[in-house]
Design a protein around this motif. Structure first.
Motif, PDB file in Angstrom:
ATOM      1  N   VAL A  34      24.248   6.715 -28.297  1.00  0.00           N
ATOM      2  CA  VAL A  34      24.760   7.892 -28.985  1.00  0.00           C
ATOM      3  C   VAL A  34      23.807   8.247 -30.122  1.00  0.00           C
ATOM      4  N   ASP A  64      25.819  14.262 -30.999  1.00  0.00           N
ATOM      5  CA  ASP A  64      26.797  14.903 -31.876  1.00  0.00           C
ATOM      6  C   ASP A  64      26.160  15.101 -33.243  1.00  0.00           C
ATOM      7  N   LYS A 151      31.090   7.860 -36.367  1.00  0.00           N
ATOM      8  CA  LYS A 151      31.378   8.973 -35.467  1.00  0.00           C
ATOM      9  C   LYS A 151      30.879   8.659 -34.058  1.00  0.00           C
ATOM     10  N   ASN A 155      33.032   8.836 -30.647  1.00  0.00           N
ATOM     11  CA  ASN A 155      32.615   9.526 -29.432  1.00  0.00           C
ATOM     12  C   ASN A 155      32.745   8.646 -28.196  1.00  0.00           C
TER      13      ASN A 155
END
Length: 322
Positions: A34, A64, A151, A155
């Motif tokens: 990520v 993100d 975060k 996700n």
């Protein structure tokens, strides 16, 4: 030994092993890394591309952005989106592999927080097995990078306990503030402080099983400050602040049970990172010049040697059975 006895022994053994089916799932469920960029990069594709290169991001990454509301939610800090530039890439790794932090400062420096400080904070939040890269295309304090890590977990469907994230932020703030307040004090370095904090955590787990009073925390902290050449350097207010943080960590449950074992295992990596760093060698030289000494930490190594010996004996036992 008959088959029934072997089966019973296996059931008993696995009932006391320090992992659960949930942990096994968590250690293998991340099929992709990520990458989380600071919100300021969303409208600046050139900076985003530069940052992606620093992070080692790939087209297969989940992507993100971390916004001001995320920073407020995860670390209780207020920043405008326009200043959020520190970004992270994270890949969860197999359980027991440890937490690895890398800061790429090829284009911009993380001015306030060291790799060891990030690692200490993430361990406090409960993240013990992951590869994390932190970078920014220009100089930033780096305070919002933790929000990006949290975060990333969200996700992947793994929300980090808000109490743990707040404790981690309190710890990071304390390390940063104490380091800033002692920046010009001869004989002080952030690397020494990180070593102290890690060793206090390990001693609370290994020698007290997490059941420790405030007076005992103060005694342990005093011993570790002395062993790392920081006796007489931190103010009483700074010591009190650290004691309060260790009390918070105790109340969160991180020093007991399965969480404690993971914390100790990953702390060995952090101690090794610290003691092999140039900053630590410089700190030892400075301490020697002041007539002090920084002791090498044997506690974690001896504990891990004993743990490895235990598992070796388990393996040999089952080899003998079959």
């Amino acid at each position: 030994m008959n088959k029934k006895s072997v089966l019973l022994l296996l059931v008993l053994l696995f009932s006391v092993l320090p992992f659960t089916s949930q942990d096994i799932k968590a250690a293998s469920e991340w099929d992709q890394a990520v990458t989380v960029y600071g919100a300021a990069l969303e409208s600046n594709p050139d900076l985003q591309d530069q940052t992606a290169e620093l992070l080692g991001a790939t087209d297969s990454d989940m992507v993100d952005f971390v916004y001001s509301e995320d920073v407020n939610q995860y670390i209780n800090q207020s920043y405008d989106n326009s200043v959020l530039m520190s970004s992270i890439r994270i890949q969860q790794t197999d359980e027991g592999s440890g937490l690895k932090i890398n800061i790429d400062e090829s284009l911009g420096n993380i001015t306030m927080i060291s790799e060891e400080t990030y690692q200490n904070a993430l361990l406090t939040s409960g993240i013990t097995d992951a590869d994390v890269t932190i970078a920014a295309a220009s100089d930033v304090t780096g305070e919002s990078a933790l929000a990006g890590v949290y975060k990333a977990y969200a996700n992947q469907g793994e929300e980090i306990d808000p109490e743990r994230t707040q404790n981690a932020q309190d710890e990071l703030d304390a390390i940063s503030d104490i380091s800033s307040e002692n920046e010009s004090v001869e004989g002080f370095s952030q690397v020494q402080l990180n070593k102290v904090i890690t060793e206090v955590k390990v001693e609370i787990i290994n020698n007290f099983n997490g059941d420790v009073t405030e007076d005992q925390i103060r005694t342990i902290l005093d011993e570790k400050l002395n062993a790392n050449g920081l006796d007489g350097i931190l103010s009483q207010a700074q010591i009190d602040r650290l004691v309060e943080i260790f009390n918070q960590l105790k109340d969160s449950g991180i020093f007991t049970g399965e969480e404690a074992q993971k914390l100790v295992n990953s702390s060995e990596d952090l101690i090794n990172r610290i003691t092999s760093s140039d900053a630590f060698k410089d700190a030892k030289d400075s301490a020697t010049a002041l007539g002090k000494d920084i002791a090498e930490s044997e506690e974690i190594n001896s504990f891990m040697d004993a743990l490895r010996d235990f598992w070796d004996r388990i393996v040999e036992f089952f080899k003998g059975l079959f």
